[in-house]
Write a protein that holds these residues in place. Sequence first.
Motif, PDB file in Angstrom:
ATOM      1  N   LYS A  49       0.833  -1.202   0.000  1.00 56.07           N
ATOM      2  CA  LYS A  49       0.000   0.000   0.000  1.00 56.07           C
ATOM      3  C   LYS A  49       0.871   1.258   0.000  1.00 56.07           C
ATOM      4  O   LYS A  49       0.556   2.246  -0.666  1.00 56.07           O
ATOM      5  CB  LYS A  49      -0.909  -0.006   1.231  1.00 56.07           C
ATOM      6  N   ILE A  50       1.987   1.203   0.722  1.00 55.28           N
ATOM      7  CA  ILE A  50       2.889   2.349   0.775  1.00 55.28           C
ATOM      8  C   ILE A  50       3.537   2.569  -0.588  1.00 55.28           C
ATOM      9  O   ILE A  50       3.627   3.692  -1.088  1.00 55.28           O
ATOM     10  CB  ILE A  50       3.963   2.135   1.862  1.00 55.28           C
ATOM     11  N   LEU A  51       3.982   1.485  -1.235  1.00 61.04           N
ATOM     12  CA  LEU A  51       4.674   1.600  -2.518  1.00 61.04           C
ATOM     13  C   LEU A  51       3.730   1.914  -3.670  1.00 61.04           C
ATOM     14  O   LEU A  51       4.184   2.304  -4.740  1.00 61.04           O
ATOM     15  CB  LEU A  51       5.448   0.304  -2.804  1.00 61.04           C
ATOM     16  N   ARG A  52       2.447   1.725  -3.474  1.00 59.67           N
ATOM     17  CA  ARG A  52       1.483   1.993  -4.535  1.00 59.67           C
ATOM     18  C   ARG A  52       1.541   3.449  -4.998  1.00 59.67           C
ATOM     19  O   ARG A  52       1.322   3.749  -6.170  1.00 59.67           O
ATOM     20  CB  ARG A  52       0.082   1.667  -4.022  1.00 59.67           C
ATOM     21  N   ASN A  53       1.854   4.373  -4.082  1.00 64.52           N
ATOM     22  CA  ASN A  53       1.897   5.800  -4.418  1.00 64.52           C
ATOM     23  C   ASN A  53       3.282   6.289  -4.790  1.00 64.52           C
ATOM     24  O   ASN A  53       3.464   7.451  -5.126  1.00 64.52           O
ATOM     25  CB  ASN A  53       1.374   6.624  -3.242  1.00 64.52           C
ATOM     26  N   ALA A  54       4.298   5.411  -4.722  1.00 64.62           N
ATOM     27  CA  ALA A  54       5.667   5.824  -5.001  1.00 64.62           C
ATOM     28  C   ALA A  54       5.910   5.895  -6.511  1.00 64.62           C
ATOM     29  O   ALA A  54       5.310   5.158  -7.286  1.00 64.62           O
ATOM     30  CB  ALA A  54       6.634   4.835  -4.365  1.00 64.62           C
ATOM     31  N   HIS A  55       6.821   6.794  -6.906  1.00 63.17           N
ATOM     32  CA  HIS A  55       7.227   6.896  -8.305  1.00 63.17           C
ATOM     33  C   HIS A  55       8.262   5.805  -8.563  1.00 63.17           C
ATOM     34  O   HIS A  55       9.247   5.689  -7.847  1.00 63.17           O
ATOM     35  CB  HIS A  55       7.820   8.272  -8.607  1.00 63.17           C
ATOM     36  N   VAL A  56       8.051   5.015  -9.593  1.00 62.37           N
ATOM     37  CA  VAL A  56       8.940   3.904  -9.902  1.00 62.37           C
ATOM     38  C   VAL A  56       9.455   4.065 -11.328  1.00 62.37           C
ATOM     39  O   VAL A  56       8.703   4.424 -12.236  1.00 62.37           O
ATOM     40  CB  VAL A  56       8.171   2.559  -9.754  1.00 62.37           C
ATOM     41  N   ASP A  57      10.769   3.793 -11.516  1.00 69.07           N
ATOM     42  CA  ASP A  57      11.323   3.880 -12.869  1.00 69.07           C
ATOM     43  C   ASP A  57      11.131   2.546 -13.593  1.00 69.07           C
ATOM     44  O   ASP A  57      10.501   1.621 -13.082  1.00 69.07           O
ATOM     45  CB  ASP A  57      12.792   4.300 -12.837  1.00 69.07           C
ATOM     46  N   LYS A  58      11.719   2.419 -14.803  1.00 63.92           N
ATOM     47  CA  LYS A  58      11.513   1.231 -15.634  1.00 63.92           C
ATOM     48  C   LYS A  58      12.100  -0.039 -15.015  1.00 63.92           C
ATOM     49  O   LYS A  58      11.616  -1.127 -15.265  1.00 63.92           O
ATOM     50  CB  LYS A  58      12.124   1.454 -17.020  1.00 63.92           C
ATOM     51  N   GLN A  59      13.149   0.107 -14.195  1.00 65.15           N
ATOM     52  CA  GLN A  59      13.746  -1.065 -13.549  1.00 65.15           C
ATOM     53  C   GLN A  59      13.027  -1.455 -12.254  1.00 65.15           C
ATOM     54  O   GLN A  59      13.374  -2.427 -11.623  1.00 65.15           O
ATOM     55  CB  GLN A  59      15.223  -0.819 -13.222  1.00 65.15           C
ATOM     56  N   GLY A  60      12.043  -0.672 -11.857  1.00 64.61           N
ATOM     57  CA  GLY A  60      11.296  -0.969 -10.639  1.00 64.61           C
ATOM     58  C   GLY A  60      11.862  -0.310  -9.396  1.00 64.61           C
ATOM     59  O   GLY A  60      11.442  -0.622  -8.283  1.00 64.61           O
ATOM     60  N   SER A  61      12.827   0.595  -9.575  1.00 64.52           N
ATOM     61  CA  SER A  61      13.408   1.302  -8.435  1.00 64.52           C
ATOM     62  C   SER A  61      12.557   2.513  -8.089  1.00 64.52           C
ATOM     63  O   SER A  61      11.988   3.166  -8.967  1.00 64.52           O
ATOM     64  CB  SER A  61      14.830   1.761  -8.769  1.00 64.52           C
ATOM     65  N   ILE A  62      12.512   2.807  -6.816  1.00 62.27           N
ATOM     66  CA  ILE A  62      11.747   3.967  -6.357  1.00 62.27           C
ATOM     67  C   ILE A  62      12.528   5.235  -6.683  1.00 62.27           C
ATOM     68  O   ILE A  62      13.727   5.322  -6.434  1.00 62.27           O
ATOM     69  CB  ILE A  62      11.474   3.880  -4.852  1.00 62.27           C
ATOM     70  N   VAL A  63      11.857   6.207  -7.254  1.00 62.01           N
ATOM     71  CA  VAL A  63      12.462   7.488  -7.607  1.00 62.01           C
ATOM     72  C   VAL A  63      12.064   8.503  -6.539  1.00 62.01           C
ATOM     73  O   VAL A  63      10.880   8.748  -6.329  1.00 62.01           O
ATOM     74  CB  VAL A  63      11.990   7.975  -8.992  1.00 62.01           C
ATOM     75  N   ALA A  64      13.075   9.066  -5.876  1.00 60.17           N
ATOM     76  CA  ALA A  64      12.812  10.061  -4.844  1.00 60.17           C
ATOM     77  C   ALA A  64      13.514  11.362  -5.226  1.00 60.17           C
ATOM     78  O   ALA A  64      14.625  11.354  -5.744  1.00 60.17           O
ATOM     79  CB  ALA A  64      13.312   9.580  -3.496  1.00 60.17           C
ATOM     80  N   GLU A  65      12.856  12.474  -5.006  1.00 57.80           N
ATOM     81  CA  GLU A  65      13.431  13.767  -5.326  1.00 57.80           C
ATOM     82  C   GLU A  65      14.438  14.162  -4.254  1.00 57.80           C
ATOM     83  O   GLU A  65      14.171  14.023  -3.062  1.00 57.80           O
ATOM     84  CB  GLU A  65      12.325  14.816  -5.377  1.00 57.80           C
ATOM     85  N   LYS A  66      15.592  14.614  -4.690  1.00 48.74           N
ATOM     86  CA  LYS A  66      16.593  15.099  -3.753  1.00 48.74           C
ATOM     87  C   LYS A  66      16.096  16.404  -3.159  1.00 48.74           C
ATOM     88  O   LYS A  66      15.455  17.194  -3.835  1.00 48.74           O
ATOM     89  CB  LYS A  66      17.916  15.310  -4.488  1.00 48.74           C
ATOM     90  N   GLY A  67      16.374  16.613  -1.898  1.00 49.58           N
ATOM     91  CA  GLY A  67      15.896  17.817  -1.229  1.00 49.58           C
ATOM     92  C   GLY A  67      16.341  19.078  -1.936  1.00 49.58           C
ATOM     93  O   GLY A  67      17.495  19.223  -2.311  1.00 49.58           O
ATOM     94  N   LYS A  68      15.410  19.981  -2.165  1.00 52.73           N
ATOM     95  CA  LYS A  68      15.725  21.227  -2.865  1.00 52.73           C
ATOM     96  C   LYS A  68      16.640  22.133  -2.050  1.00 52.73           C
ATOM     97  O   LYS A  68      17.288  23.007  -2.579  1.00 52.73           O
ATOM     98  CB  LYS A  68      14.431  21.969  -3.193  1.00 52.73           C
TER      99      LYS A  68
END
Length: 71
Positions: A49-68
């Motif tokens: 359920k937590i990962l359902r909202n995460a951004h995932v790339d083509k390899q299945g890795s979670i994409v997280a934005e680096k702190g601005k």
Amino acid sequence: MEIQKEAEHILNKFSEVLEQIPDLEETRYIVDNLNRTREDLKENKNPEKILRNAHVDKQGSIVAEKGKWTK
């Protein structure tokens, strides 16, 4: 001048209201609940359920934005 008169009127009304407040004895409470702790409760977590909202790339890795705020 008008603002000054309005301010004086407000202060006079406020002081009249303050005069109507009865004088009471000061009360003090000694509280002995300092440093009280509670037992930590484990929450049920559902990773799917937590990962359902995460951004995932083509390899299945979670994409997280680096702190601005970082350089």
